[in-house]
Scaffold this motif. Structure first.
Motif, PDB file in Angstrom:
ATOM      1  N   ASN A 117       4.215  -3.242   1.801  1.00  0.00           N
ATOM      2  CA  ASN A 117       3.129  -2.443   1.221  1.00  0.00           C
ATOM      3  C   ASN A 117       1.821  -3.216   1.165  1.00  0.00           C
ATOM      4  N   TYR A 118       1.913  -4.536   1.009  1.00  0.00           N
ATOM      5  CA  TYR A 118       0.692  -5.348   1.036  1.00  0.00           C
ATOM      6  C   TYR A 118      -0.003  -5.200   2.386  1.00  0.00           C
ATOM      7  N   ASP A 121      -1.459  -1.598   2.626  1.00  0.00           N
ATOM      8  CA  ASP A 121      -2.618  -1.405   1.759  1.00  0.00           C
ATOM      9  C   ASP A 121      -3.851  -2.132   2.296  1.00  0.00           C
ATOM     10  N   GLN A 122      -3.653  -3.354   2.748  1.00  0.00           N
ATOM     11  CA  GLN A 122      -4.786  -4.156   3.193  1.00  0.00           C
ATOM     12  C   GLN A 122      -5.428  -3.607   4.462  1.00  0.00           C
ATOM     13  N   GLN A 124      -5.470  -0.206   5.369  1.00  0.00           N
ATOM     14  CA  GLN A 124      -5.627   1.246   5.349  1.00  0.00           C
ATOM     15  C   GLN A 124      -7.022   1.704   5.755  1.00  0.00           C
ATOM     16  N   MET A 358      -9.592  -5.871  -2.504  1.00  0.00           N
ATOM     17  CA  MET A 358      -8.364  -5.390  -3.130  1.00  0.00           C
ATOM     18  C   MET A 358      -7.656  -6.532  -3.855  1.00  0.00           C
TER      19      MET A 358
END
Length: 585
Positions: A117-118, A121-122, A124, A358
């Protein structure tokens, strides 16, 4: 393009309204037909809406300029670039790569779903299309001390994300061929999606069985003949050219000499540091090098765009055609791949990186647990056998120190493997010569305080009066340290703990420098300029301390514990013969 978008954009294709931007008089590299045509290229929002004669609200004269589809990296690990994933995408996109097929199994081996997920997310809102292959082998091999264990039930949680394309590189060849339940469940889960392979040590009927399972790709071919074995079994071959493993020349020369059809070949980087991208380019470097070796330019561009798009079912990418995304490269020179500007989704990419603000989950920062390890543990556990480093490769040699010879059939690999490195000690002073070339390496479990570790000998790294420590150690990413004396090795480990992971170089009882990689012990929170400055300084110093020019001090070390690449590796449970599937000593 869906019907609603068609209704919205067809008026621009018909020329009834002016598009946002028209690239006038461009030489369009049409990879789908193998030709270069001169035409206007009309763009509305993020789509190509017309080729021919068009007017736009804004027009850019592209006379004497080529335009090609954005390149796609068929296989990479963001973690191995050391940089923040979004920053890596930025610099790679400036050199023309606008599509990325990433396998986050490094992050998954440390932090499981949180690590994956990291990466998601980074990236996106990055300046490129980033897709993820769900890691198939966490850990990469049974008995590995990784941070997490991921079963089919865990991977199922990822299926709903549209950016998850399929199953990541399947390194457990034996699990596929031997019908192991865990692997069968993962293959079944992704039965209708692309499955990446890692077929490094199998051929013949075993390779056929491996491909028949539905595994479509492979990036581990080091020679043309092995690449062709996979293509003949219906697989795509991703030709790798990264910072450590460079297989492009051997394979492309074979393609050129044999006039081989290139439809099942693509390019990838696998592992490439950001400073190498900034210096040499990304997939653009692969294209340029392939052309220099005699590959037809149009074929090289096709391998960098259309082929990977078709392989992974990315129907809106890979060619210049109406309805495709306006991911485009404007070039002043087609053969030398001289890039003027790059466009992603209809907008030109700014050369200035805007950063990524983030926050990072604190659990991803605190991932190094080696307080239990002390200097007394640095005594050798393996004596007879040693790991032989190979310049320019991540393959290693299994060396029998008692008999001064290499084991296993080296002829199976690249001709570079056949140099008489093992025989250089066959002189009157061979024992003394060998003693001077031995380094000590230790791998230390860092995830769960298990207390497992191993210490063995290495030939070919050759560091003198110092040590290197790293928390980047594929794929389980336990801590690894190498040196010629215990004092410097322990000092390197202490500094590594203080930095919460990364690279450390110690010389003569003092820390020369350290590159902190606090995110999972894999990635930096520094901007790439500062990171590259530190890393370049450390690499140069390591070479002055004896590490051969053909061995990248940190990347080569990071692969020495990876038990799925021949011939010999160090694991937390012992020295491991990969081809024999056995522990030594």
């Amino acid at each position: 393009m869906n019907i609603e978008n068609y209704k919205k954009y067809v008026k621009y294709t018909l020329g009834q309204e002016k598009s946002d931007l028209v690239l006038k008089n461009a030489k369009l590299i049409m990879v789908q037909t193998g030709e270069v045509i001169e035409a206007d290229l009309a763009i509305k929002d993020k789509y190509i809406v017309g080729l021919g004669d068009y007017e736009g609200l804004e027009e850019l004269d592209c006379s004497n300029r080529y335009v090609c589809p954005g390149f796609i990296d068929s296989h990479l690990h963001f973690e191995s670039t050391l940089a923040n994933p979004k920053e890596l995408v930025h610099y790679a996109s400036l050199s023309g790569t606008t599509g990325f097929i990433a396998d986050p199994h490094e992050a998954a081996n440390v932090a499981g779903i949180k690590g994956i997920n990291y990466i998601l997310d980074q990236t996106q809102d990055a300046s490129g299309d980033v897709y993820i292959m769900a890691p198939s082998c966490v850990p990469c091999k049974e008995g590995e001390d990784s941070g997490c264990l991921m079963e089919a039930s865990d991977l199922k949680k990822l299926l709903g994300n549209p950016r998850i394309l399929g199953l990541g590189e399947v390194m457990d060849e034996g699990g596929v061929i031997g019908l192991k339940d865990r692997m069968m469940a993962k293959l079944d889960l992704f039965s209708d999606r692309v499955k990446d392979g890692h077929a490094i040590s199998i051929e013949g009927k075993d390779l056929a069985a491996y491909a028949m399972s539905g595994i479509l790709t492979d990036h581990e071919s080091t020679e043309y003949k092995y690449a062709m074995m996979k293509v003949r079994n219906g697989m795509y071959v991703h030709i790798r050219e990264g910072s450590a493993a460079r297989n492009l020349e051997a394979i492309v020369r074979g393609i050129v000499e044999n006039k081989t059809d290139i439809s099942r070949f693509t390019f990838c980087t696998d592992d490439k540091h950001i400073e190498d991208i900034q210096k040499d380019g990304h997939i653009s470097h692969n294209v340029r090098k392939a052309i220099s070796l005699g590959l037809k330019p149009i074929d090289a561009y096709k391998m960098a765009s259309l082929n990977p798009a078709q392989c992974y079912g990315l129907d809106d990418l890979g060619m210049i055609a109406v309805g495709k995304k306006a991911n485009l490269i404007i070039l002043s020179d087609m053969e030398n791949v001289l890039i003027d500007r790059v466009m992603y989704e209809g907008d030109f990419i700014s050369p200035v990186y805007e950063g990524n603000k983030m926050s990072v989950d604190p659990q991803l920062i605190d991932s190094l647990h080696i307080d239990w390890f002390d200097e007394d543990m640095l005594a050798y556990k393996s004596h007879r056998y040693a790991i032989g480093m190979v310049e320019g490769e991540i393959l290693t040699k299994l060396i029998d120190l008692d008999n001064y010879k290499c084991h296993n059939d080296l002829a199976r690999y690249d001709s570079q493997m056949d140099d008489p490195a093992c025989l250089k000690f066959a002189d009157n002073d061979r024992k003394e010569a060998m003693a001077n070339k031995i380094s000590k390496v230790a791998v230390i479990e860092r995830h769960h305080n298990t207390g497992r570790y191993h210490v063995a000998k290495v030939l070919g790294y050759n560091i003198k009066n110092g040590a290197v420590a790293s928390s980047v150690s594929h794929d389980s990413h336990n801590v690894i340290v190498i040196g010629d004396n215990d004092r410097d090795m322990m000092l390197a480990l202490e500094k590594l703990k203080e930095s919460k992971g990364g690279y450390v170089l110690v010389e003569g009882g003092h820390v020369y420098d350290a590159l902190p990689l606090p995110v999972m012990g894999l990635m930096s929170d520094l901007d790439s300029g500062k990171m590259n400055e530190v890393l370049s300084r450390m690499i140069a110093r390591a070479h002055k301390m004896g590490v051969p020019d053909g061995i990248e001090p940190f990347i080569a070390l990071s692969f020495i514990a990876l038990p799925v690449i021949p011939e010999i590796r160090i694991r937390t449970r012992g020295l491991y013969d990969v081809l024999g599937d056995r522990y030594l000593d």
